[in-house]
Design a protein around this motif. Structure first.
Motif, PDB file in Angstrom:
ATOM      1  N   GLY A   1       0.785  -1.229   0.000  1.00  0.00           N
ATOM      2  CA  GLY A   1       0.000   0.000   0.000  1.00  0.00           C
ATOM      3  C   GLY A   1       0.814   1.274   0.000  1.00  0.00           C
ATOM      4  N   THR A   2       2.121   1.199   0.301  1.00  0.00           N
ATOM      5  CA  THR A   2       2.920   2.431   0.333  1.00  0.00           C
ATOM      6  C   THR A   2       3.066   3.047  -1.052  1.00  0.00           C
ATOM      7  OG1 THR A   2       5.013   1.181   0.186  1.00  0.00           O
ATOM      8  CG2 THR A   2       4.190   1.712   2.395  1.00  0.00           C
ATOM      9  N   GLY A   3       3.262   2.208  -2.071  1.00  0.00           N
ATOM     10  CA  GLY A   3       3.373   2.745  -3.426  1.00  0.00           C
ATOM     11  C   GLY A   3       2.087   3.407  -3.875  1.00  0.00           C
ATOM     12  N   LEU A   4       0.959   2.818  -3.507  1.00  0.00           N
ATOM     13  CA  LEU A   4      -0.341   3.402  -3.830  1.00  0.00           C
ATOM     14  C   LEU A   4      -0.553   4.702  -3.057  1.00  0.00           C
ATOM     15  CD1 LEU A   4      -2.382   0.084  -3.627  1.00  0.00           C
ATOM     16  CD2 LEU A   4      -1.608   1.241  -5.709  1.00  0.00           C
ATOM     17  N   ALA A   5      -0.120   4.721  -1.791  1.00  0.00           N
ATOM     18  CA  ALA A   5      -0.284   5.904  -0.955  1.00  0.00           C
ATOM     19  C   ALA A   5       0.505   7.087  -1.505  1.00  0.00           C
ATOM     20  CB  ALA A   5       0.152   5.595   0.475  1.00  0.00           C
ATOM     21  N   VAL A   6       1.717   6.843  -1.962  1.00  0.00           N
ATOM     22  CA  VAL A   6       2.562   7.934  -2.471  1.00  0.00           C
ATOM     23  C   VAL A   6       1.972   8.514  -3.744  1.00  0.00           C
ATOM     24  CG1 VAL A   6       4.810   8.476  -3.468  1.00  0.00           C
ATOM     25  CG2 VAL A   6       4.674   7.163  -1.353  1.00  0.00           C
ATOM     26  N   GLN A   7       1.514   7.650  -4.639  1.00  0.00           N
ATOM     27  CA  GLN A   7       0.909   8.140  -5.881  1.00  0.00           C
ATOM     28  C   GLN A   7      -0.327   8.988  -5.578  1.00  0.00           C
ATOM     29  OE1 GLN A   7       2.016   7.711  -9.158  1.00  0.00           O
ATOM     30  NE2 GLN A   7       0.413   9.226  -9.561  1.00  0.00           N
ATOM     31  N   LEU A   8      -1.158   8.525  -4.640  1.00  0.00           N
ATOM     32  CA  LEU A   8      -2.337   9.294  -4.271  1.00  0.00           C
ATOM     33  C   LEU A   8      -1.948  10.618  -3.635  1.00  0.00           C
ATOM     34  CD1 LEU A   8      -5.463   9.382  -3.967  1.00  0.00           C
ATOM     35  CD2 LEU A   8      -5.125   8.367  -1.688  1.00  0.00           C
ATOM     36  N   ALA A   9      -0.965  10.590  -2.743  1.00  0.00           N
ATOM     37  CA  ALA A   9      -0.541  11.809  -2.057  1.00  0.00           C
ATOM     38  C   ALA A   9      -0.025  12.860  -3.029  1.00  0.00           C
ATOM     39  CB  ALA A   9       0.531  11.478  -1.021  1.00  0.00           C
ATOM     40  N   ALA A  10       0.645  12.424  -4.088  1.00  0.00           N
ATOM     41  CA  ALA A  10       1.150  13.363  -5.088  1.00  0.00           C
ATOM     42  C   ALA A  10       0.008  14.083  -5.791  1.00  0.00           C
ATOM     43  CB  ALA A  10       2.016  12.621  -6.111  1.00  0.00           C
TER      44      ALA A  10
END
Length: 223
Positions: free
Chosen positions: A92-101
């Motif tokens: 989920g960290t990769g998904l979280a970073v993309q969303l946060a951007a």
């Protein structure tokens, strides 16, 4: 149809939008109700398509990101003017970073993050050709576009996602804080004595600082 768990308090100070790891579903990842209740924040956890009670099947990395955007669009408007925290663990960290951007939350929390699944595959499965890796999940490309606070925690004994990944990510994200837990691995990082204390501290700091989005200028999300 995506299945999610949404725990709501009468008057919360914000929400933690939780993106879980690769194994299990919201039923198995949901273990922290009292922790978030004490901080007076709601908790939203979503299962990716094909996980738990969510229907469908993941056919591409785009599907994963589309699911997350749809879930965020469903829940985030209810917390306008309050703290919105994106939380990713492992996958989920990769998904979280993309969303946060894209959405600029007040804080992004990354537990056991990876630089990219492509690098992880090279380290763990060097005999697999890179062209066969369906989901590169380039966290290292998305993180420089995140201009809001980032907090990372990693177990020093993590053999699934070695802590060098979070060290590399911190090097390309000057605003990111990183906590290395010396005796923790991958599956037990949240059981380390310092984990709860450190996470609670950073969440309280975020909640008590400038958590009101209406008090800071809005900018168009960058793609």
């Amino acid at each position: 149809v995506l299945h999610a768990l949404h725990l709501r308090l009468p008057s919360p100070d914000g929400v933690v939008f939780h993106l879980h790891g690769n194994a299990g579903h919201v039923g198995s990842w949901f273990t922290r109700a009292d922790f978030y209740r004490r901080l007076n924040v709601d908790l939203f956890m979503v299962d990716y398509r094909g996980f738990g009670k969510s229907s469908g099947r993941i056919e591409s990395e785009y599907d994963l990101h589309a699911d997350i955007r749809a879930a965020w669009a469903h829940v985030a408007p209810a917390y306008a003017g309050r703290c919105r925290i994106v939380f990713g663990r492992s996958l989920g960290t990769g998904l979280a970073v993309q969303l946060a951007a894209e959405v600029r939350p007040d804080l992004t929390v990354l537990v056991s993050p990876y630089e990219s699944l492509a690098r992880l595959a090279d380290e763990q499965y060097p005999w697999v050709p890179g062209v066969l890796l369906r989901y590169p999940m380039r966290t290292d490309l998305a993180l420089p576009r995140v201009d809001t606070p980032v907090w990372m925690v990693h177990g020093a004994r993590d053999r699934l996602i070695p802590p060098g990944h979070s060290a590399s990510l911190q090097a390309i994200a000057p605003q990111a804080e990183r906590l290395l837990l010396p005796d923790a691995g991958h599956e037990d990082v949240h059981r380390h004595p310092a984990y709860d204390e450190a996470l609670a501290a950073v969440l309280r700091r975020t909640l008590s600082s400038s958590c009101r989005r209406s008090c800071r200028p809005r900018r168009r999300a960058r793609g």
